[in-house]
Design an enzyme around this catalytic site. Structure first.
Site, PDB file in Angstrom:
ATOM      1  N   TYR A 148      -6.899   7.807  -2.718  1.00 42.96           N
ATOM      2  CA  TYR A 148      -7.031   6.760  -3.723  1.00 42.96           C
ATOM      3  C   TYR A 148      -7.297   5.424  -3.052  1.00 42.96           C
ATOM      4  CZ  TYR A 148      -2.168   5.673  -2.466  1.00 42.96           C
ATOM      5  OH  TYR A 148      -1.019   5.357  -1.786  1.00 42.96           O
ATOM      6  N   CYS A 149      -7.996   4.566  -3.769  1.00 39.49           N
ATOM      7  CA  CYS A 149      -8.127   3.147  -3.427  1.00 39.49           C
ATOM      8  C   CYS A 149      -7.317   2.373  -4.460  1.00 39.49           C
ATOM      9  CB  CYS A 149      -9.582   2.704  -3.480  1.00 39.49           C
ATOM     10  SG  CYS A 149     -10.636   3.437  -2.224  1.00 39.49           S
ATOM     11  N   TRP A 150      -7.421   1.064  -4.421  1.00 40.96           N
ATOM     12  CA  TRP A 150      -6.722   0.266  -5.432  1.00 40.96           C
ATOM     13  C   TRP A 150      -7.294   0.543  -6.819  1.00 40.96           C
ATOM     14  CZ3 TRP A 150      -2.546  -1.738  -6.905  1.00 40.96           C
ATOM     15  CH2 TRP A 150      -2.485  -2.745  -7.878  1.00 40.96           C
ATOM     16  N   TYR A 158      -5.055   3.498  -7.507  1.00 41.47           N
ATOM     17  CA  TYR A 158      -3.614   3.281  -7.565  1.00 41.47           C
ATOM     18  C   TYR A 158      -3.230   2.362  -8.727  1.00 41.47           C
ATOM     19  CZ  TYR A 158       1.124   2.239  -5.933  1.00 41.47           C
ATOM     20  OH  TYR A 158       2.483   2.091  -5.838  1.00 41.47           O
TER      21      TYR A 158
END
Length: 280
Positions: A34-36, A63
């Site tokens: 995941y990224c932000w 996220y």
């Protein structure tokens, strides 16, 4: 286009290195990236990892999306019942006995890696951050059937360094209470088993934390007992504070008490069945 070009420029020369690292780190485990916000970096990393034969998932929306889901989870209605009882009653163990009987539980102390008292960090792993604690609690709630009862131990809002989220705390603060009444001798024996093996220095340090709440005379008596190796006197002195605090809370929330069960640890499964019957 610029973002893609930047991503390739950053990752491209390192693809072989990343591929080998992922393969060594993850073994045969399923991997979640995941990224932000669910962007390009996690996309590229997941593709590289999939080349190694891993089953790869990517969090849609990143996220930030996951955290939104966690916060929404705390807002949902749940059929909570608070398991109460004096210090040393074995409430956490009772929770897991309830789980053996197919009751839904949430072990807040287990999630927080803390037993919830001044001595609660002794022998426990490092606590998660409050944010991670929220994530763990949210995932536990997502696994529950909201139409069925969920048992939760009576806790203050702060468990060690972990704060219960406001929306969940509000529900816990108004939920019905079932109290497990355990005799004093059993409680003392259980507490001595749980804490009596820790170094005297650690017990003294934690007792000093309670000095203001115990009062100077009781604190001196407890610490003196530790220095003399009299763990019985130490514990009985400290329990004066904990039992007084419990009695105050019991009186304050007496309108929420659904039932009081005399819990016999020599007949623990019979007592657990009696607890379950109180909510039927």
């Amino acid at each position: 286009k610029e973002a893609v070009a930047l991503g390739l420029r950053l990752v491209g020369p390192r693809m072989e290195e990343l591929y080998r690292k992922y393969s060594s780190y993850f073994g045969k485990k399923q991997v979640v990236f995941y990224c932000w916000r669910g962007g390009l970096r996690s996309e590229i990393a997941s593709v590289i990892c999939s080349w190694g034969g891993h089953k790869v998932l990517k969090i849609k929306g990143g996220y930030k999306s996951f955290r939104n889901l966690i916060h929404q989870t705390f807002e949902k209605p749940y059929q909570l019942v608070v398991l109460s009882g004096k210090t040393g009653s074995g409430k956490t163990e009772i929770l897991h006995l309830l789980k053996e009987k197919n009751e839904q539980i949430i072990d807040l102390e287990g999630l927080a890696n803390h037993r919830g008292s001044a001595f609660g960090a002794l022998g426990m792993p490092e606590q998660p951050s409050t944010e991670m604690f929220e994530n763990l609690l949210g995932l536990e709630l997502l696994s529950q059937d909201p139409t069925k009862t969920t048992w939760v131990e009576n806790e203050s809002r702060l468990i060690g360094t972990c704060f219960l989220p406001t929306a969940f705390w509000d529900k816990l603060s108004t939920a019905k209470i079932v109290s497990a009444n355990v005799d004093d001798e059993t409680r003392i024996n259980r507490l001595l088993t749980d804490y009596g093996h820790f170094p005297i220095g650690q017990l003294t340090e934690r007792t000093e934390v309670l000095r203001k709440k115990l009062g100077g005379q009781h604190a001196n008596t407890a610490i003196g007992a530790l220095k003399n190796g009299d763990l019985q006197l130490w514990l009985k002195t400290v329990l004066v504070y904990y039992d007084k605090t419990y009695g105050y809370g019991e009186q304050k929330h007496k309108d929420r008490v659904l039932h009081v069960v005399v819990f016999d640890w020599k007949n623990k499964y019979g007592s657990v069945n009696e607890l379950i019957q109180t909510i039927k």
